[in-house]
Design a protein around this motif. Sequence first.
Motif, PDB file in Angstrom:
ATOM      1  N   ASN A  41       0.922  -1.027   0.044  1.00 39.07           N
ATOM      2  CA  ASN A  41      -0.066  -0.001  -0.023  1.00 39.07           C
ATOM      3  C   ASN A  41       0.749   1.216  -0.214  1.00 39.07           C
ATOM      4  O   ASN A  41       0.763   2.330   0.533  1.00 39.07           O
ATOM      5  CB  ASN A  41      -1.075  -0.278   1.135  1.00 39.07           C
ATOM      6  N   THR A  42       1.580   1.103  -0.481  1.00 38.30           N
ATOM      7  CA  THR A  42       2.262   2.093  -0.580  1.00 38.30           C
ATOM      8  C   THR A  42       3.436   2.824  -2.221  1.00 38.30           C
ATOM      9  O   THR A  42       3.692   1.543  -2.757  1.00 38.30           O
ATOM     10  CB  THR A  42       4.240   2.612   0.783  1.00 38.30           C
ATOM     11  N   MET A  43       3.466   3.892  -2.452  1.00 34.00           N
ATOM     12  CA  MET A  43       4.425   3.883  -3.588  1.00 34.00           C
ATOM     13  C   MET A  43       4.433   5.402  -4.021  1.00 34.00           C
ATOM     14  O   MET A  43       3.837   6.032  -2.522  1.00 34.00           O
ATOM     15  CB  MET A  43       2.935   3.865  -4.644  1.00 34.00           C
ATOM     16  N   TYR A  44       5.611   5.800  -5.134  1.00 34.83           N
ATOM     17  CA  TYR A  44       6.668   6.639  -4.670  1.00 34.83           C
ATOM     18  C   TYR A  44       6.503   7.590  -6.086  1.00 34.83           C
ATOM     19  O   TYR A  44       5.798   6.760  -7.257  1.00 34.83           O
ATOM     20  CB  TYR A  44       8.099   5.669  -4.431  1.00 34.83           C
ATOM     21  N   LEU A  45       6.081   8.587  -6.561  1.00 33.17           N
ATOM     22  CA  LEU A  45       6.674   9.186  -7.733  1.00 33.17           C
ATOM     23  C   LEU A  45       8.261  10.244  -7.867  1.00 33.17           C
ATOM     24  O   LEU A  45       8.579  10.927  -6.553  1.00 33.17           O
ATOM     25  CB  LEU A  45       5.875  10.318  -7.659  1.00 33.17           C
ATOM     26  N   GLN A  46       8.638   9.067  -8.415  1.00 33.24           N
ATOM     27  CA  GLN A  46      10.081   9.809  -8.404  1.00 33.24           C
ATOM     28  C   GLN A  46      10.498  11.115  -9.315  1.00 33.24           C
ATOM     29  O   GLN A  46       9.938  10.894 -10.801  1.00 33.24           O
ATOM     30  CB  GLN A  46      11.373   8.773  -9.082  1.00 33.24           C
TER      31      GLN A  46
END
Length: 126
Positions: A77-82
């Motif tokens: 349930n974790t996401m990233y935007l690099q």
Amino acid sequence: QVRLVESGGGLVQAGGSLRLSCTASGRAFDNNIMGWFRQAPGKEREFVAVMRRSNGNTKYADSVMGRFAIARGDAKNTMYLQMNNLKPEDTATYYCAEGLPRLGGTATRTRDFDYWGQGTQVTVSS
């Protein structure tokens, strides 16, 4: 009921990088979509990127393609935007969002999403 919390915004010079994080809590489903939108003062909220939880497929706005990357973290349930090679026009409040399955949805519109975070500010200086 899903709660989303963003973090990682800040002030950066043009050409620099930032990584935004979004953590979801509460009831979630594998076939949901998770995405990022941004909104600058006086402008409408616009699509940035989206990812399917089930298979990791992604889609990007033309304005960020080749510079930004969305990814799922080790936690489901974790996401990233690099965000790389940031430009002054990237300055905005960035929001993460989650959407339930839809018929005919494009996954690029605010109406395609059901839950929203509070936003995190990104400012890119010249």
